[in-house]
Motif scaffolding. Structure first.
Motif, PDB file in Angstrom:
ATOM      1  N   GLU A 270       0.968  -1.033  -0.082  1.00 24.74           N
ATOM      2  CA  GLU A 270       0.087   0.001  -0.017  1.00 24.74           C
ATOM      3  C   GLU A 270       0.896   1.382  -0.152  1.00 24.74           C
ATOM      4  O   GLU A 270       1.671   1.410   0.966  1.00 24.74           O
ATOM      5  CB  GLU A 270      -0.655  -0.093   1.188  1.00 24.74           C
ATOM      6  N   ASN A 271       0.806   2.109  -1.012  1.00 24.22           N
ATOM      7  CA  ASN A 271       1.514   3.330  -1.117  1.00 24.22           C
ATOM      8  C   ASN A 271       3.157   3.168  -1.350  1.00 24.22           C
ATOM      9  O   ASN A 271       3.845   3.849  -1.277  1.00 24.22           O
ATOM     10  CB  ASN A 271       1.458   4.355   0.090  1.00 24.22           C
ATOM     11  N   PHE A 272       3.550   1.939  -1.722  1.00 20.27           N
ATOM     12  CA  PHE A 272       4.786   1.533  -2.058  1.00 20.27           C
ATOM     13  C   PHE A 272       5.631   2.236  -3.028  1.00 20.27           C
ATOM     14  O   PHE A 272       6.803   2.905  -2.880  1.00 20.27           O
ATOM     15  CB  PHE A 272       4.967   0.120  -2.252  1.00 20.27           C
ATOM     16  N   ASP A 273       4.643   2.588  -4.312  1.00 23.49           N
ATOM     17  CA  ASP A 273       5.441   3.295  -5.455  1.00 23.49           C
ATOM     18  C   ASP A 273       5.636   4.725  -4.776  1.00 23.49           C
ATOM     19  O   ASP A 273       6.625   5.263  -5.065  1.00 23.49           O
ATOM     20  CB  ASP A 273       4.355   3.131  -6.568  1.00 23.49           C
ATOM     21  N   GLU A 274       4.823   5.207  -4.120  1.00 22.59           N
ATOM     22  CA  GLU A 274       4.746   6.613  -3.658  1.00 22.59           C
ATOM     23  C   GLU A 274       5.653   6.789  -2.541  1.00 22.59           C
ATOM     24  O   GLU A 274       6.617   7.613  -2.881  1.00 22.59           O
ATOM     25  CB  GLU A 274       3.380   7.090  -3.086  1.00 22.59           C
ATOM     26  N   TYR A 275       6.117   5.776  -2.033  1.00 19.46           N
ATOM     27  CA  TYR A 275       7.126   5.898  -0.904  1.00 19.46           C
ATOM     28  C   TYR A 275       8.522   5.951  -1.748  1.00 19.46           C
ATOM     29  O   TYR A 275       9.489   6.535  -1.416  1.00 19.46           O
ATOM     30  CB  TYR A 275       7.137   4.658  -0.109  1.00 19.46           C
TER      31      TYR A 275
ATOM     32  N   PRO B  55       7.678  10.551   8.864  1.00 24.72           N
ATOM     33  CA  PRO B  55       6.903  11.809   9.546  1.00 24.72           C
ATOM     34  C   PRO B  55       7.087  13.119   9.035  1.00 24.72           C
ATOM     35  O   PRO B  55       6.193  14.067   9.236  1.00 24.72           O
ATOM     36  CB  PRO B  55       7.650  11.747  11.069  1.00 24.72           C
ATOM     37  N   ASP B  56       8.144  13.477   8.234  1.00 25.33           N
ATOM     38  CA  ASP B  56       8.479  14.867   7.654  1.00 25.33           C
ATOM     39  C   ASP B  56       7.760  15.116   6.345  1.00 25.33           C
ATOM     40  O   ASP B  56       7.890  16.077   5.725  1.00 25.33           O
ATOM     41  CB  ASP B  56       9.820  15.096   7.813  1.00 25.33           C
ATOM     42  N   GLU B  57       7.048  14.016   6.007  1.00 24.31           N
ATOM     43  CA  GLU B  57       6.687  14.051   4.380  1.00 24.31           C
ATOM     44  C   GLU B  57       5.025  14.085   4.369  1.00 24.31           C
ATOM     45  O   GLU B  57       4.391  13.246   5.109  1.00 24.31           O
ATOM     46  CB  GLU B  57       6.856  12.764   3.694  1.00 24.31           C
ATOM     47  N   LYS B  58       4.452  15.097   3.571  1.00 21.72           N
ATOM     48  CA  LYS B  58       3.138  15.098   3.785  1.00 21.72           C
ATOM     49  C   LYS B  58       2.236  15.192   4.877  1.00 21.72           C
ATOM     50  O   LYS B  58       1.347  14.009   4.923  1.00 21.72           O
ATOM     51  CB  LYS B  58       2.588  14.047   2.496  1.00 21.72           C
TER      52      LYS B  58
END
Length: 148
Positions: A18-23, A132-135
């Motif tokens: 879940e959300n790996f590509d975005e990561y 924690p510092d992203e979006k």
């Protein structure tokens, strides 16, 4: 290390992300490498060596094999070849293996928290990566099933 072997110890095969590509994108990985990484089925093995050491082996698009000493902060290189400081802890009450990592020197790494825990309903291992510092606190999940 009470409860480690009965909960997250063992070999685990990736079921879904879940959300790996975005990561990976947030970590600066290009389009083609992201697609290759997302297509791989990762196998992770967590082994308790003694009361203070855990071995974490991950086979996927990139192989890693490390032994961590719980509670110690060490310098390492992340899967993206960035210098980081890492600290790993085991909470026997919640049965969560938590890794905290921070960039060092002129590293392009990002502050990250990784929690590995068992979903009590599905018995799947959930590996939750938080930046924690992203979006406002970006979260990626990788869900694994135990290999018998």
């Amino acid at each position: 290390m009470e409860g480690f072997d009965e909960s997250i110890g063992g070999k685990w095969k990736l079921l879904r992300n879940e959300n790996f590509d975005e990561y990976l994108s947030l970590m600066g990985i290009g389009f083609l490498k992201r697609k290759i990484a997302c297509a791989f089925t990762t196998v992770m093995e967590l082994t308790k060596l003694d009361d203070k050491r855990v071995r974490i082996v991950s086979d996927g698009p990139k192989h890693s094999d490390s032994v961590v000493i719980l509670g110690d902060e060490v310098e390492e290189v992340d899967p993206f070849d960035n210098k980081i400081k890492v600290k790993v802890n085991w909470n026997p009450e919640t049965r969560v293996l938590r890794t905290e990592s921070y960039p060092i020197d002129d590293s392009k790494a990002k502050k990250a928290f990784v929690e590995r825990k068992i979903d009590q309903e599905t018995k799947e291992l959930i590996m939750e990566v938080t930046l924690p510092d992203e979006k406002g606190g970006f979260v990626c999940r990788r869900i694994f099933k135990k290999v018998e």
